[in-house]
Design a protein around this motif. Structure first.
Motif, PDB file in Angstrom:
ATOM      1  N   GLU A  85      89.185  45.258 -34.200  1.00 39.60           N
ATOM      2  CA  GLU A  85      87.984  44.892 -35.446  1.00 39.60           C
ATOM      3  C   GLU A  85      86.956  44.206 -34.592  1.00 39.60           C
ATOM      4  OE1 GLU A  85      87.248  41.789 -39.083  1.00 39.60           O
ATOM      5  OE2 GLU A  85      89.129  41.687 -37.813  1.00 39.60           O
ATOM      6  N   GLU A  86      86.913  43.712 -33.503  1.00 39.14           N
ATOM      7  CA  GLU A  86      86.070  42.948 -33.027  1.00 39.14           C
ATOM      8  C   GLU A  86      85.178  43.870 -31.932  1.00 39.14           C
ATOM      9  OE1 GLU A  86      85.313  40.331 -34.279  1.00 39.14           O
ATOM     10  OE2 GLU A  86      87.300  40.205 -35.105  1.00 39.14           O
ATOM     11  N   THR A  87      85.700  44.997 -31.772  1.00 38.99           N
ATOM     12  CA  THR A  87      84.906  45.948 -30.856  1.00 38.99           C
ATOM     13  C   THR A  87      84.788  47.514 -31.518  1.00 38.99           C
ATOM     14  OG1 THR A  87      86.923  46.533 -29.714  1.00 38.99           O
ATOM     15  CG2 THR A  87      85.629  44.710 -28.889  1.00 38.99           C
ATOM     16  N   ALA A  88      84.940  47.308 -32.584  1.00 36.05           N
ATOM     17  CA  ALA A  88      84.952  48.971 -33.265  1.00 36.05           C
ATOM     18  C   ALA A  88      83.781  49.569 -33.232  1.00 36.05           C
ATOM     19  CB  ALA A  88      85.662  48.730 -34.761  1.00 36.05           C
ATOM     20  N   ASP A  89      82.667  48.794 -33.505  1.00 34.89           N
ATOM     21  CA  ASP A  89      81.434  49.263 -33.414  1.00 34.89           C
ATOM     22  C   ASP A  89      80.722  49.882 -32.055  1.00 34.89           C
ATOM     23  OD1 ASP A  89      80.936  48.420 -35.908  1.00 34.89           O
ATOM     24  OD2 ASP A  89      79.890  46.977 -35.640  1.00 34.89           O
ATOM     25  N   SER A  90      81.665  49.729 -31.056  1.00 38.28           N
ATOM     26  CA  SER A  90      81.362  50.262 -29.855  1.00 38.28           C
ATOM     27  C   SER A  90      81.993  51.113 -29.234  1.00 38.28           C
ATOM     28  CB  SER A  90      81.286  49.030 -28.729  1.00 38.28           C
ATOM     29  OG  SER A  90      82.244  48.577 -28.496  1.00 38.28           O
ATOM     30  N   VAL A  91      83.047  51.673 -30.066  1.00 34.72           N
ATOM     31  CA  VAL A  91      84.046  52.569 -29.724  1.00 34.72           C
ATOM     32  C   VAL A  91      83.763  54.115 -30.733  1.00 34.72           C
ATOM     33  CG1 VAL A  91      86.538  53.137 -29.533  1.00 34.72           C
ATOM     34  CG2 VAL A  91      85.689  50.940 -29.209  1.00 34.72           C
ATOM     35  N   PRO A  92      83.405  54.911 -30.050  1.00 31.30           N
ATOM     36  CA  PRO A  92      83.053  56.245 -30.787  1.00 31.30           C
ATOM     37  C   PRO A  92      84.440  56.811 -31.434  1.00 31.30           C
ATOM     38  CG  PRO A  92      81.919  56.393 -28.670  1.00 31.30           C
ATOM     39  CD  PRO A  92      82.854  55.235 -28.775  1.00 31.30           C
ATOM     40  N   PRO A  93      84.755  57.039 -32.434  1.00 36.98           N
ATOM     41  CA  PRO A  93      85.771  57.499 -33.143  1.00 36.98           C
ATOM     42  C   PRO A  93      86.488  58.689 -32.337  1.00 36.98           C
ATOM     43  CG  PRO A  93      84.519  57.027 -34.932  1.00 36.98           C
ATOM     44  CD  PRO A  93      83.534  57.125 -33.708  1.00 36.98           C
ATOM     45  N   GLU A  94      85.848  59.716 -31.623  1.00 35.31           N
ATOM     46  CA  GLU A  94      86.142  60.870 -31.094  1.00 35.31           C
ATOM     47  C   GLU A  94      86.532  60.291 -29.911  1.00 35.31           C
ATOM     48  OE1 GLU A  94      81.890  60.363 -30.494  1.00 35.31           O
ATOM     49  OE2 GLU A  94      83.009  60.272 -32.132  1.00 35.31           O
ATOM     50  N   SER A  95      86.382  59.303 -29.242  1.00 35.96           N
ATOM     51  CA  SER A  95      87.200  58.842 -27.809  1.00 35.96           C
ATOM     52  C   SER A  95      88.326  58.480 -27.932  1.00 35.96           C
ATOM     53  CB  SER A  95      85.990  57.927 -27.427  1.00 35.96           C
ATOM     54  OG  SER A  95      86.087  56.579 -27.978  1.00 35.96           O
ATOM     55  N   LEU A  96      89.096  58.375 -28.961  1.00 34.43           N
ATOM     56  CA  LEU A  96      90.196  57.620 -29.248  1.00 34.43           C
ATOM     57  C   LEU A  96      91.266  58.648 -28.969  1.00 34.43           C
ATOM     58  CD1 LEU A  96      89.533  55.205 -32.274  1.00 34.43           C
ATOM     59  CD2 LEU A  96      89.960  54.539 -30.044  1.00 34.43           C
ATOM     60  N   GLY A  97      91.034  59.991 -29.461  1.00 33.35           N
ATOM     61  CA  GLY A  97      92.109  61.029 -29.363  1.00 33.35           C
ATOM     62  C   GLY A  97      93.156  60.723 -30.553  1.00 33.35           C
ATOM     63  N   SER A  98      94.303  61.319 -30.311  1.00 32.15           N
ATOM     64  CA  SER A  98      95.287  61.276 -31.365  1.00 32.15           C
ATOM     65  C   SER A  98      96.270  60.380 -31.177  1.00 32.15           C
ATOM     66  CB  SER A  98      95.982  62.667 -31.227  1.00 32.15           C
ATOM     67  OG  SER A  98      96.849  62.778 -30.015  1.00 32.15           O
ATOM     68  N   ARG A  99      96.198  59.491 -30.153  1.00 36.80           N
ATOM     69  CA  ARG A  99      97.077  58.325 -29.908  1.00 36.80           C
ATOM     70  C   ARG A  99      96.266  56.967 -29.604  1.00 36.80           C
ATOM     71  NH1 ARG A  99     101.548  58.769 -25.526  1.00 36.80           N
ATOM     72  NH2 ARG A  99     100.092  59.361 -24.359  1.00 36.80           N
ATOM     73  N   PHE A 100      96.151  55.939 -30.299  1.00 34.07           N
ATOM     74  CA  PHE A 100      95.555  54.819 -29.867  1.00 34.07           C
ATOM     75  C   PHE A 100      96.137  53.652 -30.621  1.00 34.07           C
ATOM     76  CE2 PHE A 100      93.457  56.881 -33.571  1.00 34.07           C
ATOM     77  CZ  PHE A 100      93.183  56.030 -34.272  1.00 34.07           C
TER      78      PHE A 100
END
Length: 283
Positions: A85-100
Motif C-alpha cells: 500500500e505504501e509504495t504502490a504508486d511507484s511500482v508499475p503493475p507490469e513489473s510485478l509479473g505473475s507472482r508477487f
C-alpha cells in the motif's frame, strides 16, 4: 531458505507445493509478528496523523511496519517483487509479473487511530491473480491467522517467534448458524450490503475493522462477509482471501467468480465481493 514455489511446476508435485506454501506461511507469520512489535510500540507511545492525497490517514506505524516487512521479504524471497500500500504508486503493475507479494503493513489505520485494536498486518503471496498464501495478524489482540495448504490460527505476542506448535487448525463453519451470523465493515456498511444482509435474514451481525472480517469467516465465527462498496484495495483483501480459501471457504466477486488480484480500470481497487463460509446460505 529453499526456493519458494518453483516456477517449473512440471518438476514439483502437489505435496511439495503444499509444503512450500506452509513453510512460507510460517515465515510470513514470523515477519508479521516482528512488524506487530513495531506497530504496538508506536500505538502505546502515541503518534501524529497525516492525511494522504486520498484523505486516508497515515501514521509512522504504517511506514515503520512497511519498511520492516519490505526488508524481511527481501531476505525471505529476494526474487519475488512486492506490491505494498505504501509504495504502490511507484511500482508499475507490469513489473510485478505473475507472482508477487501483496502487503498492507497496517490495515485499518482508522481503527489504529481510534485505539480500538481492530487493525492488522496483512501479507500475501499471489500467483496468477490468486492469493495462495496469506497471513493476517492482529497485534493488539495477540491473534494470528495463516493460510497455506490449510488454515491455522493462534495466540502470538508481538515479537514472539511463531511455530506450528503455537497454532491450531481452523475451518469455516460446517453448518450455518441460526440466525445467520454475518460480519461487516465498521466504517463502510452501505445500502446494498445492508439489503443483502436482510435478504439472508442475518439478524446476528458483528461489525469489525480491517481484514479481521475475513478471519471470522475462516474460523467459523461468522457465516458470511459481504462488501459491496468499492472501497477496498487488493492489499486490504489478498491475505484475508488466502486465509478463507485455505480454511475451506470461498470469496466471490459480484459476477459470482472467485475473487482475483488484478490491476484494472480503477487501478488496484476491488469491486464488491462476498466471503462465504457456509454453502448452505449461499444464494
Amino acid at each position: 531458505m529453499a526456493p519458494i514455489l518453483s516456477p517449473d511446476r512440471s518438476a514439483v508435485d502437489e505435496t511439495q507445493i503444499a509444503n512450500e506454501r506452509d513453510a512460507l506461511a510460517l515465515s510470513l507469520a514470523n515477519l508479521a509478528s516482528r512488524a506487530g512489535e513495531v506497530v504496538m510500540a508506536i500505538y502505546e507511545e502515541g503518534f501524529t496523523v497525516e492525511l494522504k492525497d486520498d484523505g486516508s490517514p497515515l501514521t509512522r506505524a504504517d511506514l515503520a511496519a512497511d519498511a520492516l516487512v519490505a526488508q524481511g521479504l527481501q531476505a525471505i524471497a529476494p526474487d519475488i517483487p512486492v506490491l505494498s500500500e505504501e509504495t504502490a504508486d511507484s511500482v508499475p503493475p507490469e513489473s510485478l509479473g505473475s507472482r508477487f507479494f501483496v502487503v498492507d503493513p497496517l490495515d485499518g489505520t482508522k481503527e489504529f487511530v481510534l485505539h480500538n485494536g481492530e487493525f492488522s498486518i496483512n501479507i500475501a503471496l499471489v500467483e496468477d491473480g490468486v492469493p495462495h498464501v496469506g497471513v493476517v495478524y492482529a497485534p493488539a489482540h495477540h491473534t494470528i491467522w495463516i493460510g497455506g495448504s490449510s488454515a491455522f490460527a493462534g495466540q502470538v505476542v508481538p515479537g514472539e517467534t511463531v511455530t506450528f506448535d503455537d497454532l491450531h487448525p481452523i475451518k469455516t463453519c460446517g453448518k450455518a448458524h441460526t440466525p445467520v451470523k454475518a460480519v461487516a465493515s465498521r466504517s463502510h456498511l452501505d445500502e446494498k450490503t445492508d439489503g443483502f444482509l436482510k435478504s439472508i435474514a442475518a439478524d446476528d451481525m458483528v461489525q469489525v475493522g480491517s481484514a479481521l472480517k475475513f478471519c471470522l469467516v475462516a474460523d467459523g465465527t461468522a457465516d458470511v462477509y459481504p462488501r459491496y462498496s468499492d472501497t477496498t484495495m487488493v492489499w486490504d483483501t489478498a491475505a484475508g482471501v488466502a486465509v478463507v480459501q485455505a480454511a475451506g471457504g470461498v470469496v466471490l466477486d459480484e459476477a459470482g467468480d472467485p475473487m482475483r488480484v488484478a490491476f484494472g480500470p480503477k487501478g488496484w481497487r476491488n469491486g464488491g465481493f462476498t466471503a462465504w463460509g457456509c454453502e448452505q446460505i449461499k444464494t
